[in-house]
Design an enzyme around this catalytic site. Structure first.
Site, PDB file in Angstrom:
ATOM      1  CB  CYS A   1     -56.067 -13.236   0.937  1.00 21.10           C
ATOM      2  SG  CYS A   1     -56.001 -14.534   2.187  1.00 21.10           S
TER       3      CYS A   1
ATOM      4  CB  CYS B   1     -54.441 -13.651   5.420  1.00 21.58           C
ATOM      5  SG  CYS B   1     -53.444 -15.043   4.825  1.00 21.58           S
TER       6      CYS B   1
ATOM      7  CG  HIS C   1     -51.629 -17.018   2.085  1.00 19.90           C
ATOM      8  ND1 HIS C   1     -52.802 -16.342   1.850  1.00 19.90           N
ATOM      9  CD2 HIS C   1     -51.389 -17.755   0.965  1.00 19.90           C
ATOM     10  CE1 HIS C   1     -53.256 -16.658   0.646  1.00 19.90           C
ATOM     11  NE2 HIS C   1     -52.425 -17.526   0.096  1.00 19.90           N
TER      12      HIS C   1
ATOM     13  CD  GLU D   1     -50.952 -12.288   5.306  1.00 20.48           C
ATOM     14  OE1 GLU D   1     -51.365 -11.310   4.668  1.00 20.48           O
ATOM     15  OE2 GLU D   1     -50.569 -13.346   4.751  1.00 20.48           O
TER      16      GLU D   1
END
Length: 142
Positions: A76, A86, A51, A53
Site C-alpha cells: 500500500c 507498507c 497488513h 508487510e
C-alpha cells in the site's frame, strides 16, 4: 524453479490461507529473505489489519535492512488511517528489493506503493507469478 519463484510461491501460500477472512482488505502474503534465510513472513491478519508487510517486518526487525521482500500484492502507498503505509515501512526498514506478484487494481492505490519504493531507490520487480497470485484477488477486484 528460481529462488525468486520459490519465495513468491511461499508468499502466495501464506496469502491463500486468509482469503475471505480479511474484510474489505485483500489477503496479502509477504516473505522477507536475506542470504537464503527467511527473516519474517506473514499474511494479512483476519479482519484486514495488520497488513502482511508490517507483521513480517516486525518479526525480521533490523535484519530486514538489505533484504528482499516477496509480496503477493503491491504494498500500500497510503492508509486511510494516516498510519505509515507498507511501502513507507519497507523503505524505513532499509529493504533493498521488493518483488511484487500483482499490482493493486484499485484506481486510488494502483502504482502508488511501487512509485514510493522506486523513488526511494528500492529495486522493485513487478509481475513474478502474477497469474498464480491473480486468483487471490478476484473478489477484491470486483
Amino acid at each position: 524453479m528460481s529462488d525468486d519463484e520459490a519465495w513468491m510461491r511461499r508468499a502466495i501460500d501464506l496469502a491463500a490461507k486468509n482469503v475471505g477472512l480479511t474484510g474489505d482488505n485483500p489477503s496479502v502474503g509477504c516473505v522477507i529473505v536475506k542470504d537464503g534465510v527467511v527473516l519474517g513472513e506473514a499474511a494479512t491478519a483476519p479482519g484486514g489489519r495488520p497488513h502482511a508487510e508490517e507483521q513480517a517486518l516486525r518479526v525480521a526487525g533490523p535484519a530486514a535492512c538489505g533484504a528482499t521482500a516477496y509480496v503477493t500484492l503491491e504494498p500500500c502507498g497510503e492508509r486511510s488511517s494516516g498510519a505509515a503505509s507498507c511501502s513507507e515501512l519497507l523503505v524505513a526498514a532499509g529493504v533493498a528489493r521488493v518483488v511484487v506478484a500483482a499490482q493493486d487494481s484499485s484506481p486510488l492505490a494502483s502504482g502508488r506503493g511501487v512509485r514510493r519504493l522506486r523513488g526511494a531507490g528500492v529495486t522493485t520487480d513487478l509481475g513474478l507469478l502474477s497469474n498464480e497470485a491473480a486468483g487471490l484477488y478476484v473478489a477484491y477486484r470486483a
